[in-house]
Design a protein around this motif. Structure first.
Motif, mmCIF file in Angstrom:
data_model
loop_
_atom_site.group_PDB
_atom_site.id
_atom_site.type_symbol
_atom_site.label_atom_id
_atom_site.label_comp_id
_atom_site.label_asym_id
_atom_site.label_seq_id
_atom_site.Cartn_x
_atom_site.Cartn_y
_atom_site.Cartn_z
ATOM 1 N N LEU A 179 0.824 -1.205 0.000
ATOM 2 C CA LEU A 179 0.000 0.000 0.000
ATOM 3 C C LEU A 179 0.859 1.256 0.000
ATOM 4 C CD1 LEU A 179 -2.849 -0.846 2.553
ATOM 5 C CD2 LEU A 179 -3.030 -0.728 0.061
ATOM 6 N N LEU A 180 1.918 1.239 0.796
ATOM 7 C CA LEU A 180 2.814 2.402 0.872
ATOM 8 C C LEU A 180 3.453 2.682 -0.483
ATOM 9 C CD1 LEU A 180 4.334 4.494 2.695
ATOM 10 C CD2 LEU A 180 6.099 2.744 2.969
ATOM 11 N N LEU A 181 3.925 1.635 -1.138
ATOM 12 C CA LEU A 181 4.577 1.803 -2.432
ATOM 13 C C LEU A 181 3.592 2.269 -3.499
ATOM 14 C CD1 LEU A 181 6.797 -1.413 -2.348
ATOM 15 C CD2 LEU A 181 7.584 0.956 -2.076
ATOM 16 N N LEU A 182 2.380 1.726 -3.482
ATOM 17 C CA LEU A 182 1.374 2.145 -4.456
ATOM 18 C C LEU A 182 1.002 3.613 -4.262
ATOM 19 C CD1 LEU A 182 -0.976 -0.985 -4.480
ATOM 20 C CD2 LEU A 182 0.622 -0.275 -6.270
ATOM 21 N N ALA A 183 0.871 4.025 -2.993
ATOM 22 C CA ALA A 183 0.548 5.420 -2.709
ATOM 23 C C ALA A 183 1.650 6.356 -3.204
ATOM 24 C CB ALA A 183 0.324 5.615 -1.214
ATOM 25 N N ALA A 184 2.883 5.847 -3.255
ATOM 26 C CA ALA A 184 4.013 6.649 -3.731
ATOM 27 C C ALA A 184 4.181 6.567 -5.250
ATOM 28 C CB ALA A 184 5.297 6.185 -3.051
ATOM 29 N N GLY A 185 3.291 5.826 -5.915
ATOM 30 C CA GLY A 185 3.377 5.687 -7.362
ATOM 31 C C GLY A 185 4.398 4.677 -7.833
ATOM 32 N N ARG A 186 4.908 3.857 -6.923
ATOM 33 C CA ARG A 186 5.921 2.851 -7.275
ATOM 34 C C ARG A 186 5.209 1.535 -7.570
ATOM 35 N NH1 ARG A 186 9.631 3.802 -2.096
ATOM 36 N NH2 ARG A 186 10.788 2.009 -2.923
ATOM 37 N N TYR A 187 4.511 1.532 -8.698
ATOM 38 C CA TYR A 187 3.577 0.457 -8.997
ATOM 39 C C TYR A 187 4.246 -0.890 -9.270
ATOM 40 C CZ TYR A 187 -0.480 3.571 -9.296
ATOM 41 O OH TYR A 187 -1.500 4.433 -9.007
ATOM 42 N N THR A 188 5.365 -0.873 -9.974
ATOM 43 C CA THR A 188 5.985 -2.141 -10.366
ATOM 44 C C THR A 188 6.250 -3.021 -9.148
ATOM 45 O OG1 THR A 188 7.009 -1.103 -12.300
ATOM 46 C CG2 THR A 188 7.939 -3.202 -11.540
ATOM 47 N N GLU A 189 6.814 -2.445 -8.103
ATOM 48 C CA GLU A 189 7.086 -3.199 -6.882
ATOM 49 C C GLU A 189 5.836 -3.281 -6.011
ATOM 50 O OE1 GLU A 189 10.548 -3.329 -3.404
ATOM 51 O OE2 GLU A 189 10.060 -1.432 -4.381
ATOM 52 N N GLY A 190 5.044 -2.220 -6.005
ATOM 53 C CA GLY A 190 3.887 -2.155 -5.121
ATOM 54 C C GLY A 190 2.841 -3.206 -5.396
ATOM 55 N N TRP A 191 2.501 -3.443 -6.673
ATOM 56 C CA TRP A 191 1.484 -4.454 -6.969
ATOM 57 C C TRP A 191 1.918 -5.837 -6.510
ATOM 58 C CZ3 TRP A 191 -2.823 -2.278 -7.444
ATOM 59 C CH2 TRP A 191 -3.055 -1.160 -8.257
ATOM 60 N N THR A 192 3.211 -6.126 -6.606
ATOM 61 C CA THR A 192 3.704 -7.443 -6.176
ATOM 62 C C THR A 192 3.500 -7.643 -4.680
ATOM 63 O OG1 THR A 192 5.364 -7.447 -7.941
ATOM 64 C CG2 THR A 192 5.724 -8.942 -6.093
ATOM 65 N N TYR A 193 3.870 -6.659 -3.876
ATOM 66 C CA TYR A 193 3.662 -6.763 -2.429
ATOM 67 C C TYR A 193 2.173 -6.773 -2.073
ATOM 68 C CZ TYR A 193 8.574 -6.193 -1.140
ATOM 69 O OH TYR A 193 9.922 -6.400 -0.953
ATOM 70 N N TYR A 194 1.376 -6.067 -2.854
ATOM 71 C CA TYR A 194 -0.062 -5.977 -2.588
ATOM 72 C C TYR A 194 -0.747 -7.340 -2.688
ATOM 73 C CZ TYR A 194 -4.762 -3.903 -2.799
ATOM 74 O OH TYR A 194 -6.067 -3.560 -2.554
ATOM 75 N N GLU A 195 -0.142 -8.283 -3.420
ATOM 76 C CA GLU A 195 -0.712 -9.621 -3.542
ATOM 77 C C GLU A 195 -0.778 -10.352 -2.209
ATOM 78 O OE1 GLU A 195 -1.918 -11.546 -6.634
ATOM 79 O OE2 GLU A 195 -2.341 -9.390 -6.549
ATOM 80 N N ALA A 196 0.000 -9.893 -1.224
ATOM 81 C CA ALA A 196 0.003 -10.561 0.083
ATOM 82 C C ALA A 196 -1.337 -10.447 0.791
ATOM 83 C CB ALA A 196 1.102 -9.969 0.968
ATOM 84 N N ARG A 197 -2.251 -9.609 0.281
ATOM 85 C CA ARG A 197 -3.552 -9.448 0.941
ATOM 86 C C ARG A 197 -4.321 -10.763 1.016
ATOM 87 N NH1 ARG A 197 -3.865 -8.224 -4.253
ATOM 88 N NH2 ARG A 197 -5.724 -8.823 -5.436
ATOM 89 N N SER A 198 -4.128 -11.654 0.048
ATOM 90 C CA SER A 198 -4.860 -12.922 0.062
ATOM 91 C C SER A 198 -4.455 -13.773 1.256
ATOM 92 C CB SER A 198 -4.622 -13.700 -1.238
ATOM 93 O OG SER A 198 -3.236 -13.974 -1.413
ATOM 94 N N ASN A 199 -3.170 -13.740 1.624
ATOM 95 C CA ASN A 199 -2.711 -14.469 2.806
ATOM 96 C C ASN A 199 -3.024 -13.712 4.092
ATOM 97 O OD1 ASN A 199 -1.606 -16.653 1.362
ATOM 98 N ND2 ASN A 199 0.268 -15.510 0.969
ATOM 99 N N ALA A 200 -3.019 -12.366 4.019
ATOM 100 C CA ALA A 200 -3.271 -11.566 5.212
ATOM 101 C C ALA A 200 -4.721 -11.647 5.652
ATOM 102 C CB ALA A 200 -2.891 -10.110 4.950
ATOM 103 N N PHE A 201 -5.643 -11.693 4.688
ATOM 104 C CA PHE A 201 -7.059 -11.622 5.024
ATOM 105 C C PHE A 201 -7.851 -12.870 4.677
ATOM 106 C CE2 PHE A 201 -5.664 -7.240 3.837
ATOM 107 C CZ PHE A 201 -5.549 -6.771 5.136
ATOM 108 N N GLY A 202 -7.325 -13.708 3.787
ATOM 109 C CA GLY A 202 -7.997 -14.958 3.445
ATOM 110 C C GLY A 202 -9.419 -14.764 2.965
#
Length: 313
Positions: free
Chosen positions: A123-146
């Motif tokens: 989320l932090l990276l996406l908010a900063a416009g660093r999409y290439t890395e941000g979208w990859t980390y954002y995928e962790a939501r499936s494990n975080a929230f199930g």
């Protein structure tokens, strides 16, 4: 961004810690705060109590106090990935983004499989416009929230869609579905034979106006196998979205003529018409930060010349 409230195991004051946790969980923040402060009066070196009190203070909007207690917690437990993740979220609230990123990455060094920290960093990276890395980390939501279980056919990971069928799943709230459904035409352009979208019945009339959606599934019992499935909010990663390539065909949702005529008769015809939504779902974990306490809070807007407001909750 979730905050980890930690339990105290085997400590002499565990009963007091437990009572504080129970008070916090039922929303009695005053009682919980008193319990944590009594605990810290007995043992100011209790890192878990400092962390949990910081969570409470942060929830109450007392950010500077919360930061001080996270710092005290890390003095006692410097190798706690959970506390570093909590402190990083606090630093974001204080707009100290570089330090927040450092703390998130430190948490992941300590605990590489820490899904919540990966999600928060995303989320932090996406908010900063660093999409290439941000979208990859954002995928962790499936494990975080199930939120979704895996389906008995493959998840789409960018494979050729020519003549294939694709099922798209919603996530989180209505706003997220509306925002990310803009990607459907791009999938259709890749040759998908059929694109189905699962949605809440309340959203179906709106989503029927989106180009590229072949079927809306509002009843889970009507679900059937497709060649692939994916979630709407994973599509930016699959399609390599950058700030420059965000789908920007506006509008990508529409309104049926009968509804347009119905509302045209109810809305003012002069001036710039602005719609206001002032209250969301009270059951949302972050509703206090998203909803106004009362409609009257918007009163200063009524003095703006040339604007005609309509509001809903």
């Amino acid at each position: 961004m979730n905050r980890k409230t930690l339990a105290n195991h085997g400590h002499a004051d565990s009963q007091l810690m437990q009572s504080a946790l129970e008070a916090y969980q039922r929303g009695d923040l005053m009682e919980a705060e008193h319990a944590y402060r009594r605990l810290l009066e007995r043992d100011d070196r209790n890192g878990l109590a400092h962390n949990n009190l910081a969570n409470l203070l942060r929830r109450s909007g007392r950010f500077s106090e919360a930061e001080a207690h996270y710092d005290r917690a890390l003095e006692r437990l410097p190798e706690s990935a959970e506390i570093r993740n909590n402190r990083a979220g606090m630093l974001e609230h204080l707009q100290q983004y570089e330090q927040a990123e450092i703390e998130y990455r430190r948490a992941l060094e300590l605990k590489p499989d820490f899904a919540e920290a990966r999600f928060n960093l995303g989320l932090l990276l996406l908010a900063a416009g660093r999409y290439t890395e941000g979208w990859t980390y954002y995928e962790a939501r499936s494990n975080a929230f199930g939120e979704h279980q895996r389906l008995p056919f493959p998840q789409w990971n960018g494979e050729d869609l020519s003549s294939k069928t694709l099922l798209l799943l919603p996530e989180q709230g209505y706003g997220d579905t509306i925002q990310f459904v803009r990607y459907v035409p791009l999938l259709k352009a890749r040759g998908a034979a059929k694109i189905s979208v699962i949605c809440d019945p309340l959203l179906a009339p709106l989503l029927r106006t989106v180009a590229g959606i072949d079927a809306l599934i509002t009843d889970p019992r009507a679900l059937h196998a497709h060649d692939y499935w994916d979630t709407l909010m994973s599509l930016p990663l699959r399609l390599g979205t950058t700030i420059e390539s965000i789908p920007a065909t506006i509008p990508y949702v529409g309104v049926f003529t009968n509804r347009l005529e119905k509302w045209k008769a109810r809305l003012p015809s002069d001036g710039l018409r602005v719609g206001l939504v002032w209250k969301g779902n009270p059951g949302h974990d972050n509703d206090a930060q998203r909803s106004l306490s009362h409609f009257s809070d918007l009163a200063p807007l009524w003095s703006v010349n040339g604007i005609r407001f309509s509001a809903c909750r």
